[in-house]
Write an enzyme that holds these catalytic residues in place. Structure first.
Site, PDB file in Angstrom:
ATOM      1  N   THR A  30      40.300  44.236  45.163  1.00  0.00           N
ATOM      2  CA  THR A  30      40.600  44.859  44.106  1.00  0.00           C
ATOM      3  C   THR A  30      40.192  46.400  44.238  1.00  0.00           C
ATOM      4  O   THR A  30      41.217  47.444  44.039  1.00  0.00           O
ATOM      5  CB  THR A  30      40.175  44.612  42.654  1.00  0.00           C
ATOM      6  OG1 THR A  30      40.464  43.112  42.429  1.00  0.00           O
ATOM      7  CG2 THR A  30      40.773  45.144  41.593  1.00  0.00           C
ATOM      8  N   GLY A  83      34.906  46.616  42.181  1.00  0.00           N
ATOM      9  CA  GLY A  83      35.575  45.225  41.765  1.00  0.00           C
ATOM     10  C   GLY A  83      34.014  44.485  41.166  1.00  0.00           C
ATOM     11  O   GLY A  83      33.082  44.913  41.386  1.00  0.00           O
ATOM     12  N   LYS A  95      28.164  40.366  42.230  1.00  0.00           N
ATOM     13  CA  LYS A  95      28.808  41.208  43.039  1.00  0.00           C
ATOM     14  C   LYS A  95      28.321  40.595  44.362  1.00  0.00           C
ATOM     15  O   LYS A  95      27.410  40.226  44.665  1.00  0.00           O
ATOM     16  CB  LYS A  95      28.751  42.560  42.915  1.00  0.00           C
ATOM     17  CG  LYS A  95      29.513  43.172  41.623  1.00  0.00           C
ATOM     18  CD  LYS A  95      29.436  44.793  41.442  1.00  0.00           C
ATOM     19  CE  LYS A  95      29.507  45.733  42.670  1.00  0.00           C
ATOM     20  NZ  LYS A  95      30.892  45.322  43.083  1.00  0.00           N
ATOM     21  N   GLY A  97      30.377  39.385  47.085  1.00  0.00           N
ATOM     22  CA  GLY A  97      31.507  38.338  47.913  1.00  0.00           C
ATOM     23  C   GLY A  97      32.076  38.902  49.063  1.00  0.00           C
ATOM     24  O   GLY A  97      32.051  38.529  50.209  1.00  0.00           O
ATOM     25  N   GLY A  98      32.053  40.432  49.066  1.00  0.00           N
ATOM     26  CA  GLY A  98      32.350  41.144  50.242  1.00  0.00           C
ATOM     27  C   GLY A  98      31.205  41.465  51.275  1.00  0.00           C
ATOM     28  O   GLY A  98      31.379  42.137  52.302  1.00  0.00           O
ATOM     29  N   GLU A 104      26.823  48.968  47.329  1.00  0.00           N
ATOM     30  CA  GLU A 104      27.303  49.080  45.871  1.00  0.00           C
ATOM     31  C   GLU A 104      26.311  49.358  44.759  1.00  0.00           C
ATOM     32  O   GLU A 104      26.718  50.114  44.141  1.00  0.00           O
ATOM     33  CB  GLU A 104      28.193  47.793  45.745  1.00  0.00           C
ATOM     34  CG  GLU A 104      29.293  47.718  46.644  1.00  0.00           C
ATOM     35  CD  GLU A 104      29.980  46.425  46.295  1.00  0.00           C
ATOM     36  OE1 GLU A 104      31.202  46.251  46.714  1.00  0.00           O
ATOM     37  OE2 GLU A 104      29.382  45.277  46.033  1.00  0.00           O
TER      38      GLU A 104
END
Length: 227
Positions: A30, A83, A95, A97-98, A104
């Protein structure tokens, strides 16, 4: 349909931006759509400078001609748009997943406002209903760190193409399945208290606005508001 919803959320985030200034840009599918939209604004003359949260986001932004600040900081970030993998009723987040959740979280903490863009599939009553908690750990003694994490959930070493996944910082990630999390803040503190843990993917009280896209449109949610 999910891709269309992600694009709607990404485009809705444009309205949350100041006329110019420093923008934090997230990581993930996203966030990539938001960066693409931001690139169009910059190409049209908007004066934005960005702080990327991963090498992937930096590479995309550079290709679009978006001016970027160095990774060193400090930064005066007006808004960060990112996202999330899971959003609960209190607008707390999972958060990572990446694999970029440490960066972040640093950028999130340096931002005056944080806007989270998701599609409706990311919503849960409680964190942990759908996603494990990504935990970035040092490679040194990571099996010992895993043993300590196992007292809080079921840790699984993240793999990519048959080998352990490494973050941009060269660290490993354990995805810790905890089930529905009664107290995300307490779990975050307990995980971060384990030596070897760099950061968790629990973002508690870190979203100022959550934009949720579905086939009916985009809903704007803020902490404390009744729905």
């Amino acid at each position: 349909m999910a891709e269309d919803d992600k694009r709607k959320a990404a485009l809705a985030a444009i309205a949350e931006l100041p006329p110019d200034g420093v923008i934090g840009i997230g990581t993930g599918s996203t966030a990539r759509l938001f960066i693409a939209a931001l690139g169009e604004l910059v190409a049209g003359g908007r004066r934005y400078t960005c702080v990327p949260t991963s090498q992937a986001s930096r590479t995309q932004a550079e290709a679009l001609g978006i001016p970027l600040l160095s990774d060193d900081g400090p930064w005066d970030i007006a808004v960060t748009v990112d996202g999330a993998d899971e959003v609960d009723d209190a607008l707390d987040l999972i958060k990572g997943g990446g694999g970029a959740h440490t960066r972040e979280k640093i950028v999130n903490f340096s931002s005056r406002r944080n806007v989270i863009i998701v599609d409706a599939s990311k919503l849960s009553r409680r964190l942990g209903d759908k996603w494990p908690v990504p935990v970035e750990v040092l490679p040194f003694a990571h099996l010992a760190t895993r043993t300590h994490l196992a007292t809080l959930g079921t840790p699984v070493l993240r793999m990519a193409q048959g080998a352990p996944f490494h973050s941009d910082a060269g660290n490993l990630i354990y995805d810790v399945a905890c089930g529905p999390i009664a107290d995300p803040r307490a779990l975050d503190a307990a995980m971060r208290a384990i030596p070897g843990v760099v950061e968790t993917g629990l973002f508690v009280g870190r979203a100022d606005v959550v934009l949720v896209a579905s086939e009916t449109g985009v809903e704007r949610r803020v902490p404390g508001a009744s729905r």
